[in-house]
Design a protein around this motif. Sequence first.
Motif, PDB file in Angstrom:
ATOM      1  N   ILE A 286       0.830  -1.207   0.000  1.00  0.00           N
ATOM      2  CA  ILE A 286       0.000   0.000   0.000  1.00  0.00           C
ATOM      3  C   ILE A 286       0.867   1.261   0.000  1.00  0.00           C
ATOM      4  CG2 ILE A 286      -0.205   0.221   2.509  1.00  0.00           C
ATOM      5  CD1 ILE A 286      -3.146   0.939   2.069  1.00  0.00           C
ATOM      6  N   ILE A 287       2.112   1.159   0.464  1.00  0.00           N
ATOM      7  CA  ILE A 287       3.005   2.311   0.497  1.00  0.00           C
ATOM      8  C   ILE A 287       3.408   2.728  -0.914  1.00  0.00           C
ATOM      9  CG2 ILE A 287       5.194   3.187   1.400  1.00  0.00           C
ATOM     10  CD1 ILE A 287       3.093   2.664   3.524  1.00  0.00           C
ATOM     11  N   VAL A 288       3.442   1.775  -1.851  1.00  0.00           N
ATOM     12  CA  VAL A 288       3.790   2.100  -3.237  1.00  0.00           C
ATOM     13  C   VAL A 288       2.541   2.228  -4.101  1.00  0.00           C
ATOM     14  CG1 VAL A 288       6.042   1.017  -3.061  1.00  0.00           C
ATOM     15  CG2 VAL A 288       4.108  -0.335  -3.863  1.00  0.00           C
ATOM     16  N   GLY A 289       1.367   2.364  -3.468  1.00  0.00           N
ATOM     17  CA  GLY A 289       0.136   2.598  -4.203  1.00  0.00           C
ATOM     18  C   GLY A 289      -0.565   1.349  -4.674  1.00  0.00           C
ATOM     19  N   HIS A 290      -0.223   0.183  -4.106  1.00  0.00           N
ATOM     20  CA  HIS A 290      -0.865  -1.072  -4.502  1.00  0.00           C
ATOM     21  C   HIS A 290      -1.731  -1.559  -3.339  1.00  0.00           C
ATOM     22  CE1 HIS A 290      -1.312  -4.957  -6.558  1.00  0.00           C
ATOM     23  NE2 HIS A 290      -1.121  -5.520  -5.378  1.00  0.00           N
ATOM     24  N   ALA A 291      -3.032  -1.473  -3.497  1.00  0.00           N
ATOM     25  CA  ALA A 291      -3.963  -1.886  -2.443  1.00  0.00           C
ATOM     26  C   ALA A 291      -5.070  -2.727  -3.047  1.00  0.00           C
ATOM     27  CB  ALA A 291      -4.551  -0.669  -1.725  1.00  0.00           C
ATOM     28  N   ASP A 292      -5.489  -3.752  -2.317  1.00  0.00           N
ATOM     29  CA  ASP A 292      -6.602  -4.572  -2.813  1.00  0.00           C
ATOM     30  C   ASP A 292      -7.930  -3.945  -2.391  1.00  0.00           C
ATOM     31  OD1 ASP A 292      -6.902  -5.167  -0.123  1.00  0.00           O
ATOM     32  OD2 ASP A 292      -5.862  -7.078  -0.264  1.00  0.00           O
ATOM     33  N   LYS A 293      -9.024  -4.581  -2.779  1.00  0.00           N
ATOM     34  CA  LYS A 293     -10.355  -4.017  -2.543  1.00  0.00           C
ATOM     35  C   LYS A 293     -10.775  -4.100  -1.083  1.00  0.00           C
ATOM     36  CE  LYS A 293     -11.897  -5.149  -7.232  1.00  0.00           C
ATOM     37  NZ  LYS A 293     -12.877  -5.892  -8.069  1.00  0.00           N
ATOM     38  N   THR A 294     -10.070  -4.893  -0.285  1.00  0.00           N
ATOM     39  CA  THR A 294     -10.441  -5.036   1.128  1.00  0.00           C
ATOM     40  C   THR A 294      -9.855  -3.937   2.011  1.00  0.00           C
ATOM     41  OG1 THR A 294      -8.546  -6.493   1.558  1.00  0.00           O
ATOM     42  CG2 THR A 294     -10.613  -7.535   0.840  1.00  0.00           C
ATOM     43  N   ALA A 295      -8.945  -3.122   1.466  1.00  0.00           N
ATOM     44  CA  ALA A 295      -8.317  -2.080   2.270  1.00  0.00           C
ATOM     45  C   ALA A 295      -9.313  -0.979   2.596  1.00  0.00           C
ATOM     46  CB  ALA A 295      -7.116  -1.501   1.531  1.00  0.00           C
ATOM     47  N   THR A 296      -9.317  -0.546   3.839  1.00  0.00           N
ATOM     48  CA  THR A 296     -10.164   0.555   4.296  1.00  0.00           C
ATOM     49  C   THR A 296      -9.282   1.689   4.799  1.00  0.00           C
ATOM     50  OG1 THR A 296     -10.326  -0.329   6.551  1.00  0.00           O
ATOM     51  CG2 THR A 296     -11.974  -1.073   4.933  1.00  0.00           C
ATOM     52  N   PHE A 297      -9.917   2.816   5.153  1.00  0.00           N
ATOM     53  CA  PHE A 297      -9.144   3.937   5.662  1.00  0.00           C
ATOM     54  C   PHE A 297      -8.462   3.569   6.982  1.00  0.00           C
ATOM     55  CE2 PHE A 297      -8.617   7.799   8.181  1.00  0.00           C
ATOM     56  CZ  PHE A 297      -7.945   8.611   7.279  1.00  0.00           C
ATOM     57  N   ALA A 298      -9.169   2.840   7.835  1.00  0.00           N
ATOM     58  CA  ALA A 298      -8.588   2.452   9.125  1.00  0.00           C
ATOM     59  C   ALA A 298      -7.407   1.506   8.931  1.00  0.00           C
ATOM     60  CB  ALA A 298      -9.659   1.815  10.006  1.00  0.00           C
ATOM     61  N   SER A 299      -7.558   0.516   8.039  1.00  0.00           N
ATOM     62  CA  SER A 299      -6.459  -0.416   7.815  1.00  0.00           C
ATOM     63  C   SER A 299      -5.284   0.277   7.141  1.00  0.00           C
ATOM     64  CB  SER A 299      -6.939  -1.598   6.968  1.00  0.00           C
ATOM     65  OG  SER A 299      -7.360  -1.171   5.687  1.00  0.00           O
ATOM     66  N   SER A 300      -5.560   1.239   6.272  1.00  0.00           N
ATOM     67  CA  SER A 300      -4.486   1.987   5.621  1.00  0.00           C
ATOM     68  C   SER A 300      -3.678   2.765   6.644  1.00  0.00           C
ATOM     69  CB  SER A 300      -5.061   2.937   4.569  1.00  0.00           C
ATOM     70  OG  SER A 300      -5.763   2.231   3.574  1.00  0.00           O
ATOM     71  N   GLU A 301      -4.361   3.374   7.606  1.00  0.00           N
ATOM     72  CA  GLU A 301      -3.661   4.114   8.659  1.00  0.00           C
ATOM     73  C   GLU A 301      -2.772   3.193   9.470  1.00  0.00           C
ATOM     74  OE1 GLU A 301      -4.750   7.472  12.062  1.00  0.00           O
ATOM     75  OE2 GLU A 301      -6.310   6.173  11.238  1.00  0.00           O
ATOM     76  N   ALA A 302      -3.254   1.963   9.728  1.00  0.00           N
ATOM     77  CA  ALA A 302      -2.436   0.991  10.455  1.00  0.00           C
ATOM     78  C   ALA A 302      -1.214   0.581   9.635  1.00  0.00           C
ATOM     79  CB  ALA A 302      -3.278  -0.238  10.802  1.00  0.00           C
ATOM     80  N   PHE A 303      -1.387   0.449   8.319  1.00  0.00           N
ATOM     81  CA  PHE A 303      -0.263   0.107   7.457  1.00  0.00           C
ATOM     82  C   PHE A 303       0.782   1.217   7.459  1.00  0.00           C
ATOM     83  CE2 PHE A 303      -3.000  -3.034   5.076  1.00  0.00           C
ATOM     84  CZ  PHE A 303      -2.209  -4.130   5.387  1.00  0.00           C
ATOM     85  N   PHE A 304       0.339   2.472   7.445  1.00  0.00           N
ATOM     86  CA  PHE A 304       1.279   3.585   7.447  1.00  0.00           C
ATOM     87  C   PHE A 304       2.082   3.600   8.749  1.00  0.00           C
ATOM     88  CE2 PHE A 304      -2.005   5.841   4.599  1.00  0.00           C
ATOM     89  CZ  PHE A 304      -1.496   5.199   3.492  1.00  0.00           C
ATOM     90  N   ALA A 305       1.438   3.305   9.876  1.00  0.00           N
ATOM     91  CA  ALA A 305       2.155   3.231  11.149  1.00  0.00           C
ATOM     92  C   ALA A 305       3.117   2.050  11.159  1.00  0.00           C
ATOM     93  CB  ALA A 305       1.157   3.118  12.299  1.00  0.00           C
TER      94      ALA A 305
END
Length: 406
Positions: A286-305
């Motif tokens: 997700i850091i390089v702009g590759h995310a599947d359809k299951t990613a949400t805003f909350a999960s994205s924030e966790a990935f960034f951390a």
Amino acid sequence: MGILARAIAERKATQLTYDQVADFIDGVGGGKVAGVAVNEKTALQVATVLGCVKAIADGCATPNLHVYRETEDGGRKKATNIPEYRLLARRPNEWQTSFEWRRQMTIHAALTGAALSIKVRGNNRRVQELIPIQPGQWDVRRVSRYEVRYRCWDEFGMIGEFGPDDVFVLNGLQWDWVKSMNAVMLARSAIGLAIATEKSQAAMHANGLRPSGTYTVEGTLDPEQHARLTAWIKKQGGPENVGNPMILDRDAKWYSTAISGVDAQHVETRRLQVEEICRGYGVFPIIVGHADKTATFASSEAFFAAHVKHTLAPWHRAWTQRMDEMLLDGSGPLYAEFDTRYLMAGSMKDRAVWARTMAELGIYTRNEIRDEDGKEPLPGLDKPLTPMNMNSGTQEGKTNEDTGNA
């Protein structure tokens, strides 16, 4: 002359490394994967490799870099009065800022396994400049069991040979204590397949997404007829002719012998290669702009951390420990630190609730909370507050300000 020439050739052959011999064979140290050459330059042309390297390099270059001095009372203070502070935090050499130098060094280390800068010292032996050397223009070799030398050169010739105290080296993964492992070569299979897949799909688009096949006609063609027919068929291809009808004569037929892009699962293969390359570099897709359809805003924030903790933290530790030992005073009171608080900061509302809770419970002093927010301390805010319902009642007659009560 023949004996002398043969002796010189044998001597030169003994000086070549395995990677140098491989360069002569196929143009890249270590060979090809899926028919394409894989090296640092070709790897950077893969968007995923570029994204991973850029994410790591920017994560080491963007945070502010400070040099601190430990104080006698256990606190710390920015050591802005020493030349090393400006060297590391502002301008490491005549041409680059700290951001540019750190990003360049990290890119070199992330791709080739190690990065090197030459220390330029003043009359007092303190480091005045750090000059980065391009990958492929320096090497390290053992001169004894526990002694190494770094040899550097450029397009103008040999720069010199240096000891460990005269260079600053940032290492990636290491198999031994002398050399680092080349990250591109370690992930060459995934990178090579990604390059081959992109080339294959580009070739299909260049041909108007028409697969190859066999064109058959009745009768026998002489060489001239065969050449004319081949040239005519090639003219019918290309994206500019997509949709045009093909008129066949002599009972001609077209038999497709290639699979389509859908049958080849190009999309699935390219998605898998993104994940494989990210796995090799330890970067979340997700850091390089590759995310599947299951990613949400909350999960994205966790990935960034998680990116800060699991991807950048090892690089930050490699940077700061190298700077502490190779540029500062080693075990002395000086140490370097990246300011990554902005990377981990929550929303303004969450930060305000946290700060108030920590201050009112007396867990943090108000100056410690100001330090967490990047602000300078203020007089009178170094005492922790004591909640009124936790006061023992023995300090009667004193105001809340005197006792530090909330």
